[in-house]
Design a protein around this motif. Structure first.
Motif, mmCIF file in Angstrom:
data_model
loop_
_atom_site.group_PDB
_atom_site.id
_atom_site.type_symbol
_atom_site.label_atom_id
_atom_site.label_comp_id
_atom_site.label_asym_id
_atom_site.label_seq_id
_atom_site.Cartn_x
_atom_site.Cartn_y
_atom_site.Cartn_z
ATOM 1 N N ALA A 101 39.092 38.409 56.253
ATOM 2 C CA ALA A 101 38.547 37.558 55.428
ATOM 3 C C ALA A 101 37.917 36.630 53.994
ATOM 4 O O ALA A 101 38.280 35.734 53.878
ATOM 5 C CB ALA A 101 37.339 36.422 56.014
ATOM 6 N N ASN A 102 37.364 38.086 53.231
ATOM 7 C CA ASN A 102 37.230 37.375 52.201
ATOM 8 C C ASN A 102 37.972 38.101 51.320
ATOM 9 O O ASN A 102 38.469 38.371 49.938
ATOM 10 C CB ASN A 102 35.689 38.085 51.786
ATOM 11 C CG ASN A 102 36.146 40.059 52.580
ATOM 12 O OD1 ASN A 102 37.159 40.315 52.772
ATOM 13 N ND2 ASN A 102 35.648 40.608 51.613
ATOM 14 N N ALA A 103 40.153 38.039 51.476
ATOM 15 C CA ALA A 103 41.023 38.197 50.822
ATOM 16 C C ALA A 103 40.650 37.578 49.236
ATOM 17 O O ALA A 103 41.196 37.855 48.129
ATOM 18 C CB ALA A 103 41.732 39.015 51.273
ATOM 19 N N GLN A 104 40.406 36.783 49.248
ATOM 20 C CA GLN A 104 40.382 35.695 47.715
ATOM 21 C C GLN A 104 39.080 35.962 46.926
ATOM 22 O O GLN A 104 39.089 35.201 45.925
ATOM 23 C CB GLN A 104 40.712 34.153 48.048
ATOM 24 C CG GLN A 104 42.219 33.738 49.060
ATOM 25 C CD GLN A 104 42.321 32.939 49.052
ATOM 26 O OE1 GLN A 104 42.340 32.417 50.902
ATOM 27 N NE2 GLN A 104 43.211 31.570 48.689
ATOM 28 N N GLN A 105 38.481 36.645 47.156
ATOM 29 C CA GLN A 105 37.059 36.462 46.579
ATOM 30 C C GLN A 105 37.498 37.710 45.691
ATOM 31 O O GLN A 105 38.274 38.317 45.408
ATOM 32 C CB GLN A 105 36.024 37.347 47.342
ATOM 33 C CG GLN A 105 34.304 37.348 46.798
ATOM 34 C CD GLN A 105 32.943 37.587 47.692
ATOM 35 O OE1 GLN A 105 34.205 37.787 48.522
ATOM 36 N NE2 GLN A 105 32.691 38.771 46.985
ATOM 37 N N LEU A 106 36.422 37.463 44.720
ATOM 38 C CA LEU A 106 37.160 37.644 42.834
ATOM 39 C C LEU A 106 35.718 39.298 42.676
ATOM 40 O O LEU A 106 34.725 39.294 43.659
ATOM 41 C CB LEU A 106 36.717 37.080 42.097
ATOM 42 C CG LEU A 106 37.676 36.139 40.828
ATOM 43 C CD1 LEU A 106 36.776 35.277 39.930
ATOM 44 C CD2 LEU A 106 39.024 36.552 40.873
ATOM 45 N N TYR A 107 36.275 40.516 43.074
ATOM 46 C CA TYR A 107 36.361 41.710 42.646
ATOM 47 C C TYR A 107 36.560 42.245 40.831
ATOM 48 O O TYR A 107 37.457 42.002 40.983
ATOM 49 C CB TYR A 107 36.697 42.752 43.630
ATOM 50 C CG TYR A 107 35.408 42.731 44.762
ATOM 51 C CD1 TYR A 107 34.490 41.603 45.810
ATOM 52 C CD2 TYR A 107 35.732 42.968 45.998
ATOM 53 C CE1 TYR A 107 33.999 41.088 46.734
ATOM 54 C CE2 TYR A 107 34.808 43.795 47.018
ATOM 55 C CZ TYR A 107 34.515 42.231 47.768
ATOM 56 O OH TYR A 107 33.647 42.668 49.001
ATOM 57 N N PHE A 108 35.305 43.104 40.776
ATOM 58 C CA PHE A 108 35.656 43.971 39.461
ATOM 59 C C PHE A 108 37.055 45.346 40.040
ATOM 60 O O PHE A 108 36.676 45.516 40.670
ATOM 61 C CB PHE A 108 34.585 44.568 38.954
ATOM 62 C CG PHE A 108 34.812 45.502 37.616
ATOM 63 C CD1 PHE A 108 34.750 44.533 36.324
ATOM 64 C CD2 PHE A 108 34.883 46.722 37.115
ATOM 65 C CE1 PHE A 108 35.138 44.940 35.334
ATOM 66 C CE2 PHE A 108 34.954 47.586 36.901
ATOM 67 C CZ PHE A 108 35.636 46.708 35.377
ATOM 68 N N GLY A 109 38.164 44.644 39.050
ATOM 69 C CA GLY A 109 39.171 44.893 38.851
ATOM 70 C C GLY A 109 39.339 46.354 38.786
ATOM 71 O O GLY A 109 40.170 47.549 39.204
ATOM 72 N N ALA A 110 38.811 47.163 38.124
ATOM 73 C CA ALA A 110 38.479 48.312 37.014
ATOM 74 C C ALA A 110 39.997 48.721 36.938
ATOM 75 O O ALA A 110 40.978 47.794 36.407
ATOM 76 C CB ALA A 110 38.115 49.573 37.734
ATOM 77 N N SER A 111 40.901 50.184 37.319
ATOM 78 C CA SER A 111 41.682 49.998 36.074
ATOM 79 C C SER A 111 43.093 49.929 37.273
ATOM 80 O O SER A 111 44.369 49.912 36.371
ATOM 81 C CB SER A 111 41.581 51.993 36.242
ATOM 82 O OG SER A 111 41.657 52.381 34.951
ATOM 83 N N VAL A 112 42.644 49.188 38.475
ATOM 84 C CA VAL A 112 43.567 48.200 38.821
ATOM 85 C C VAL A 112 44.768 47.230 37.945
ATOM 86 O O VAL A 112 45.483 47.355 37.992
ATOM 87 C CB VAL A 112 43.880 47.494 40.317
ATOM 88 C CG1 VAL A 112 44.962 47.371 40.697
ATOM 89 C CG2 VAL A 112 43.060 48.289 41.367
ATOM 90 N N SER A 113 43.843 46.628 37.351
ATOM 91 C CA SER A 113 44.080 45.460 36.194
ATOM 92 C C SER A 113 45.229 46.375 34.890
ATOM 93 O O SER A 113 45.925 45.309 34.583
ATOM 94 C CB SER A 113 43.222 44.821 35.197
ATOM 95 O OG SER A 113 42.501 44.196 35.706
#
Length: 320
Positions: A101-113
């Motif tokens: 349900a929260n898949a649009q909330q911003l999280y810190f991406g770390a190295s995925v970015s």
């Protein structure tokens, strides 16, 4: 003049020919080269230097057992209020199969970015690269090298500066239609004194990026697609409970520390354990995007292992 060789000579020649021809057995041996050939026929392993070539090896699942203990933990994690978000999507069609349900909330991406820096760099250069740039791309994605991350971001901008690189990466993100995320590394400090924090992702737009990469929606996406297939840093994350006969690629991210952008990432502290996965099954490639703030790689491993069994038919099939 002797017109015919003796039996011993024929046998000797046959032995030499047999020794000269390499024999490969099994799927991995026969496909090692082909796995890293781009859509226009460039063999990345042939273009790479020795060190880079050694990194370009197809990644497979670790094959750890996903038993009842893991099943129950998966269902608890999936149904809890823990700070995790996820999306499972069909990379061929782009359809979302399931999501939190929260898949649009911003999280810190770390190295995925780093995926977005690689994509923006390749798009700018039309998918072209030098041997040194290929080395940096592979090191950044496969072993998550941070100096390569900063170098490639600078090379994406117009003047080679950190600022121009960040602007260029974010311009690519916005042009691709990911309206919420910030795909660049570091802080973007503007001339008027304001600044924006990069490296902020959500699972929904990350899953769309995996689809766009598979469908070749930007220049050089085929290059990144191939490099992602060699990622080595996921053995304690989603690779762990992936069966060892399945190929798995993507990008991981790990970071623990203070939250420096609480205005946009609404978490008290950062315990990022993230994994964006491309899973190659007999039914085609699927995406599993997991962003977690539980500071536990095992949570990510359990969640990914459960999602592929509940929604993608990986055995043993489960349900919650």
């Amino acid at each position: 003049m002797r017109m015919f060789a003796s039996l011993k000579q024929i046998m000797a020649i046959g032995l030499l020919l047999a020794l000269a021809v390499p024999v490969t057995t099994g799927d991995a041996a026969s496909k090692t080269q082909a796995d890293f050939i781009t859509d226009d026929g460039r063999d990345l392993r042939a273009l790479a230097d020795r060190e880079t070539r050694a990194l370009l090896q197809p990644a497979r699942g670790v094959g750890a057992s996903f038993g009842e203990k893991q099943h129950q933990r998966y269902c608890r994690l999936k149904g809890s209020d823990a700070p995790v978000q996820w999306v499972v999507n069909n990379l061929e069609t782009g359809d979302v199969i399931a999501r939190s349900a929260n898949a649009q909330q911003l999280y810190f991406g770390a190295s995925v970015s780093k995926l977005f820096v690689a994509a923006a760099f390749l798009d700018k250069h039309g998918g072209a690269f030098t041997q040194q740039q290929l080395r940096e791309l592979v090191k950044m994605i496969v072993v998550s090298d941070n100096p390569a991350w900063k170098s490639l971001q600078r090379q994406t901008g117009g003047d080679g500066s950190d600022y121009a690189g960040r602007v260029a990466v974010q311009a690519f993100v916005e042009r691709m239609g990911y309206p919420t995320i910030q795909g660049f590394q570091g802080w973007m400090k503007h001339g008027n004194g304001t600044r924006e924090h990069g490296n902020e992702l959500n699972a929904l737009e990350l899953s769309r990026f995996l689809h766009d990469t598979h469908k070749r929606k930007y220049h050089g996406s085929d290059v990144l697609w191939q490099i992602m297939r060699a990622t080595r840093t996921g053995r304690n994350k989603i690779n762990k409970y992936t069966p060892d006969h399945l190929h798995i690629g993507g990008k991981t991210g790990t970071y623990s520390g203070p939250n420096e952008s609480k205005e946009t990432v609404r978490l008290p502290t950062i315990g990022a354990r993230n994994h964006a996965v491309v899973l190659f099954t007999e039914n085609g490639p699927f995406g599993i995007s997991v962003l977690s703030n539980t500071a536990s790689s095992e949570d990510v491993a359990i969640l990914g292992g459960g999602l592929m069994r509940e929604y993608l038919g990986v055995t043993p099939v489960i349900a919650c």
